[in-house]
Design an enzyme around this catalytic site. Structure first.
Site, mmCIF file in Angstrom:
data_model
loop_
_atom_site.group_PDB
_atom_site.id
_atom_site.type_symbol
_atom_site.label_atom_id
_atom_site.label_comp_id
_atom_site.label_asym_id
_atom_site.label_seq_id
_atom_site.Cartn_x
_atom_site.Cartn_y
_atom_site.Cartn_z
ATOM 1 N N GLY A 28 0.819 -1.201 0.000
ATOM 2 C CA GLY A 28 0.000 0.000 0.000
ATOM 3 C C GLY A 28 0.855 1.254 0.000
ATOM 4 O O GLY A 28 1.937 1.306 -0.589
ATOM 5 N N SER A 29 0.379 2.271 0.690
ATOM 6 C CA SER A 29 1.038 3.579 0.621
ATOM 7 C C SER A 29 2.404 3.635 1.281
ATOM 8 O O SER A 29 3.125 4.617 1.112
ATOM 9 C CB SER A 29 0.123 4.647 1.223
ATOM 10 O OG SER A 29 -1.007 4.841 0.399
ATOM 11 N N THR A 30 2.786 2.607 2.044
ATOM 12 C CA THR A 30 4.158 2.607 2.562
ATOM 13 C C THR A 30 5.155 2.560 1.409
ATOM 14 O O THR A 30 6.288 3.035 1.547
ATOM 15 C CB THR A 30 4.405 1.411 3.496
ATOM 16 O OG1 THR A 30 4.243 0.193 2.760
ATOM 17 C CG2 THR A 30 3.447 1.421 4.675
ATOM 18 N N LYS A 47 5.098 4.336 -1.080
ATOM 19 C CA LYS A 47 5.331 5.697 -1.573
ATOM 20 C C LYS A 47 6.689 6.241 -1.129
ATOM 21 O O LYS A 47 7.196 7.204 -1.707
ATOM 22 C CB LYS A 47 4.203 6.621 -1.113
ATOM 23 C CG LYS A 47 2.882 6.333 -1.830
ATOM 24 C CD LYS A 47 1.724 7.111 -1.242
ATOM 25 C CE LYS A 47 0.416 6.729 -1.937
ATOM 26 N NZ LYS A 47 -0.774 7.302 -1.282
#
Length: 619
Positions: free
Chosen positions: A383-385, A387
């Site tokens: 997920g957004s980790t 990013k």
């Protein structure tokens, strides 16, 4: 010279040459070599009937003596090497080397002889008990002793033991006393979270129905006192006391350290002939992975006993003491990790690593009742980790933290719609704002200009698709090359086909703090794994951005911890809308990086961030 004379001369020369060759080998050309080789082949195959046929006047106890030899010493297999064969008229003598593999002890090597006699043109073995061993006589019996030395310790990062010997209670089942299997499995599940399938498997195992006690689970005395009132009345459930290796507290690094117990049939096949039923071995975790190092080898003796009772030791196995295994775990941090997960009812994991070295300082998986060490082997969309990785790639291309990064509510890529969490729209913001508030659409738009090749290079700088061995099996992180624009967009926000373990994402956070990715490791001897430097000039920006997540963005639930920097993640999985999500938080503080996962937990900032705060406050 005539042709006839020349031919006779050549034949004589060849005869002399063959005789010379046979003499060099120690085997006369007309000696009982073939018979000796055939006898040893039959012995290696344990074909006693064939051996007996090759013996001149075999004793009535021939088969019995061989069986006593084999059974008394627990011989698994034998192999032989024929040596010199010397003939003296109608008799001959063959020397041979025997290597007998004794179950649980190893190889016993000895030299003996096969005497031969020639009768009616054929060579026969003139057998005596000395064929088995030069010291053997009629009526002798063989036996053995075997002793394991004390098992070596698992040590923490400071060289102190992580375990000690203490009392445990084995809770098990007597199949002959069970009235209702459903009652037994239900009670064990409710009181001890034992999977009913595990109990059924144990009860259905070969020999279990005839056994008086089938062990199911070991518990500490304090837990036994809590569950005994509910378990004792159930017909078929019984208890036994024993000593075992114990960690500092129940559940302490249990998946990692593993447990020790009686060897299973499956493990016996894997460990080989040095082990035998009843041995105490590592059953899981580091205890299993480093079994040979920790256990060493057993000592023992081969004993020859005369009919008079006189015993003679004819061979000794010198046992080898096991060697302690030094881990990288720090007990205080391990207890902090477990305390942070206390009360979490969903499957979860927390991993902490040293940002400079990659050493794993704490690692916990929940629930304890499941054997899956999800911190090491669970593979999830980050997920957004992820990013953090995408942002490093953007920074490496020259983008600044204050560069524009529009955040519309949705973005369409080749017909595929990408949206923000809860349809959030932040409008005209910067990279700092997009990162802090985890704007999906901003990163989808930015990644289109970045390209899959640049994103893949950044992923490899953070160890994705890099093989490493921390000490226990772990699959790391994978970043498949995006096949099209839609996959590129999904990958940039940690979805699509991108997967990582909690351990690997802890190493990603460590790389963001230190500026260099290092393969994480659990055992001090494995500190030379692969590594890679982040792009020049990206480390400081990542620090600023990850701190902003905590102070002003999606990680504000952890804002009370000074100097904590991190990144939240809410990773979708499954196929049926609305898609469930895993809750993530990765971060670092004071040289220690970590990752928190709550499987199916929901929103990272709401669920994982508070757990991260509890842990980080202890650093």
């Amino acid at each position: 010279m005539s042709w006839r004379v020349w031919r006779v001369g050549v034949a004589a020369a060849l005869s002399l040459l063959l005789s010379a060759c046979a003499s060099v080998r120690g085997r006369p050309a007309d000696g009982p070599v073939d018979e000796a080789e055939a006898y040893l082949r039959a012995w290696a195959a344990n074909d006693v009937a064939a051996m007996k046929r090759a013996v001149a006047g075999p004793p009535a106890s021939f088969e019995e003596q061989h069986q006593r030899f084999r059974d008394g010493l627990r011989i698994v297999s034998s192999r032989f090497e024929l040596g010199r064969v010397e003939r003296d008229g109608e008799q001959a003598r063959a020397t041979f080397r025997a290597v007998h593999v004794l179950r649980g002890l190893g190889e016993w090597e000895l030299e003996s002889t096969l005497p031969f006699v020639r009768r009616e043109g054929r060579w026969f073995v003139r057998w005596t008990p000395a064929v088995l061993h030069p010291e053997a006589r009629e009526g002798d019996r063989y036996s053995r002793t075997r002793t394991w030395l004390e098992r070596a310790e698992l040590l923490d990062a400071y060289g102190e033991p992580l375990t000690h010997v203490g009392e445990v209670i084995t809770i098990g089942v007597d199949p002959t006393r069970v009235r209702s299997r459903a009652d037994v499995t239900s009670a064990l599940q409710v009181q001890l979270e034992v999977d009913p399938a595990r109990v059924e498997k144990a009860l259905n195992a070969t020999g279990a129905t005839a056994a008086n006690f089938v062990p199911i689970i070991d518990v500490r005395p304090e837990r036994y006192q809590l569950v005994r009132p509910a378990l004792a009345p159930v017909p078929g459930i019984f208890f036994r006391k024993k000593t075992a290796r114990l960690s500092p507290s129940e559940g302490f690094a249990s998946h990692t350290l593993g447990r020790v117990g009686e060897v299973t049939a499956e493990l016996l096949a894997q460990l080989g002939p040095l082990y035998q039923p009843g041995d105490i071995v590592g059953l899981s975790g580091l205890e299993r992975a480093f079994e040979p190092q920790l256990a060493g080898t057993p000592s023992g003796e081969v004993v020859l006993t005369r009919p008079s009772g006189e015993a003679q030791v004819v061979f000794r196995f010198e046992g080898k003491q096991g060697t302690p295994l030094t881990t990288t775990l720090r007990p205080a941090l391990q207890m902090a990790a477990e305390a942070a997960l206390e009360g979490v009812t969903q499957p979860a994991a927390l991993v902490a690593v040293d940002s400079e070295s990659g050493a794993v300082l704490a690692i916990a998986s929940r629930p304890l009742s499941q054997p899956l060490h999800r911190a090491l082997t669970g593979r999830y969309p980050p997920g957004s980790t992820f990013k953090v990785v995408t942002t490093e790639a953007l920074l490496a291309r020259g983008m600044g933290v204050d560069a524009p990064a529009p955040c519309p509510p949705t973005v369409a890529v080749k017909g595929k719609s990408f949206r923000n969490f809860e349809d959030e729209a932040l409008g005209a913001i910067t990279l700092r704002g997009a990162f802090a508030h985890s704007c999906n659409t901003a990163f989808v738009l930015l990644s289109a200009n970045l390209g899959g090749e640049a994103l893949g290079e950044a992923a490899r700088r953070f160890g994705f698709d890099v093989e490493y061995h921390p000490g226990l099996p772990s699959s790391g992180g994978t970043f498949p090359a995006p096949r099209n624009a839609v996959e590129l967009a999904a990958s940039s926000i940690g979805q699509g086909r991108v997967l990582a373990t909690p351990l690997h994402l802890a190493s990603v956070a460590a790389a963001a703090e230190s500026g260099r990715w290092r393969a994480p490791y659990l055992v001090t001897d494995l500190d030379d794994g692969p590594s890679a430097s982040l792009a020049d000039g990206t480390r400081g920006a990542l620090h600023l951005l990850m701190r902003a997540v905590v102070t002003e963005g999606t990680g504000r639930a952890a804002a009370g911890v000074p100097e904590l920097a991190g990144k939240t993640g809410t990773a979708e999985f499954g196929t049926v809308p609305p898609l469930p999500t895993h809750a993530w938080f990765i971060g670092f503080r004071n040289g220690i990086a970590f990752a928190v996962l709550v499987e199916g937990g929901g929103v990272g900032g709401r669920v994982a961030a508070p757990i991260a705060a509890r842990f980080a406050s202890a650093l």
